[in-house]
Design a protein around this motif. Structure first.
Motif, PDB file in Angstrom:
ATOM      1  N   THR A  65      49.357  53.196  30.790  1.00 47.76           N
ATOM      2  CA  THR A  65      48.422  54.196  30.292  1.00 47.76           C
ATOM      3  C   THR A  65      48.770  54.536  28.850  1.00 47.76           C
ATOM      4  O   THR A  65      49.946  54.713  28.520  1.00 47.76           O
TER       5      THR A  65
ATOM      6  N   ASP B 268      38.775  54.819  32.331  1.00 49.79           N
ATOM      7  CA  ASP B 268      39.349  54.122  33.487  1.00 49.79           C
ATOM      8  C   ASP B 268      38.358  53.035  33.902  1.00 49.79           C
ATOM      9  O   ASP B 268      37.221  53.336  34.270  1.00 49.79           O
ATOM     10  N   PRO B 269      38.758  51.749  33.856  1.00 49.22           N
ATOM     11  CA  PRO B 269      37.818  50.664  34.178  1.00 49.22           C
ATOM     12  C   PRO B 269      37.288  50.716  35.605  1.00 49.22           C
ATOM     13  O   PRO B 269      36.284  50.073  35.908  1.00 49.22           O
TER      14      PRO B 269
ATOM     15  N   TRP C 248      43.640  55.971  28.250  1.00 45.26           N
ATOM     16  CA  TRP C 248      43.138  54.632  28.581  1.00 45.26           C
ATOM     17  C   TRP C 248      44.055  54.031  29.650  1.00 45.26           C
ATOM     18  O   TRP C 248      45.265  53.947  29.454  1.00 45.26           O
ATOM     19  N   TRP C 249      43.480  53.616  30.775  1.00 42.02           N
ATOM     20  CA  TRP C 249      44.246  53.136  31.920  1.00 42.02           C
ATOM     21  C   TRP C 249      44.025  51.642  32.165  1.00 42.02           C
ATOM     22  O   TRP C 249      42.909  51.139  32.014  1.00 42.02           O
ATOM     23  N   GLN C 250      45.102  50.960  32.562  1.00 43.67           N
ATOM     24  CA  GLN C 250      45.027  49.582  33.044  1.00 43.67           C
ATOM     25  C   GLN C 250      45.976  49.474  34.253  1.00 43.67           C
ATOM     26  O   GLN C 250      47.152  49.828  34.137  1.00 43.67           O
ATOM     27  N   TYR C 251      45.442  49.029  35.399  1.00 41.62           N
ATOM     28  CA  TYR C 251      46.295  48.909  36.580  1.00 41.62           C
ATOM     29  C   TYR C 251      45.707  47.880  37.549  1.00 41.62           C
ATOM     30  O   TYR C 251      44.543  47.489  37.429  1.00 41.62           O
TER      31      TYR C 251
ATOM     32  N   GLY D  42      51.022  49.502  36.426  1.00 41.48           N
ATOM     33  CA  GLY D  42      49.974  49.741  35.445  1.00 41.48           C
ATOM     34  C   GLY D  42      50.548  50.330  34.172  1.00 41.48           C
ATOM     35  O   GLY D  42      51.760  50.527  34.038  1.00 41.48           O
TER      36      GLY D  42
END
Length: 235
Positions: A201, A131-132, A215-218, A199
């Protein structure tokens, strides 16, 4: 472990049986634990039917069987059969097509009101989360549970799955997050504001059907803006 039950029966009264199953679905709405059901008819014998019912686990299947509505419908179903139906219980050891359903169940679980249910049937014990927004990756069942509890402590959460792509051991989900800021989050006291965030995932599943890596992007910046955290920068 995902669990499947096969119900094998012969009947000359399938239309009545079909209506009976519709009644059971209606009566157990919000209670039943089955995630998917398919009924097939034998091409060589029109009276031979097999129902395949999927559950998150054997324990969930037993909960489903113990519903009073299930017991009543079962007795009526047996009466419609030409002979006693047979049951085969199967632990699923691999099925990529079910990974998408497990991913969806994760988002439903996060949005559950009250105490967070166990995550053991969703995540591998050594789950690895990317998670960034975190300086270090989150690793392990206890760590991901704390991460989920942090979000649930800050918001009444509802996830809407907008799109999902499954391939091999990966599931990519595009989602929308809606919630009300009810508690402390990232150092911000509760504001009562309603927020929305989009987002995606990617989950990788292990051979046992559990989520092993994510892996997350939101839009975290947009979320913080809705909470008023950026007001001082804009003035």
């Amino acid at each position: 472990m995902t669990f499947v039950q096969l119900i094998d029966c012969k009947t000359s009264r399938f239309d009545e049986m079909d209506r009976l199953m519709d009644t059971w679905v209606e009566q157990t709405r919000g209670k039943r634990t089955a995630t998917h059901a398919v009924v097939g008819k034998d091409r060589s014998d029109a009276s031979h039917f097999i129902e395949i019912v999927e559950f998150p686990s054997y324990e969930e299947a037993m909960r489903n069987s113990n519903l009073p509505e299930t017991d009543k419908i079962f007795r009526e179903l047996v009466a419609l059969c030409d002979e006693m139906p047979t049951f085969t219980d199967l632990d699923v050891v691999r099925d990529e097509k079910m990974y998408g359903a497990t991913a969806r169940r994760f988002y439903e679980t996060v949005g559950t009101r009250g105490e967070l249910p166990p995550l053991d049937d969703l995540f591998a014990e050594n789950y690895h989360d990317h998670d960034p927004s975190n300086e270090q990756d989150v690793i392990g069942m206890d760590a991901i549970r704390r991460e989920v509890e942090m979000w649930r402590g800050g918001f009444d959460i509802t996830f809407t799955v907008e799109d999902q792509i499954c391939e091999d051991d990966r599931v990519c989900t595009r989602w929308t997050f809606n919630g009300t800021h009810k508690g402390e989050f990232m150092g911000l006291a509760a504001t009562g504001r309603k927020v929305s965030m989009t987002g995606s995932t990617v989950f990788r599943f292990n051979e046992g059907g559990r989520i092993a890596e994510g892996w997350w992007q939101y839009d975290r910046l947009g979320l913080m803006g809705q909470l008023g955290a950026l007001d001082a920068l804009e003035s």
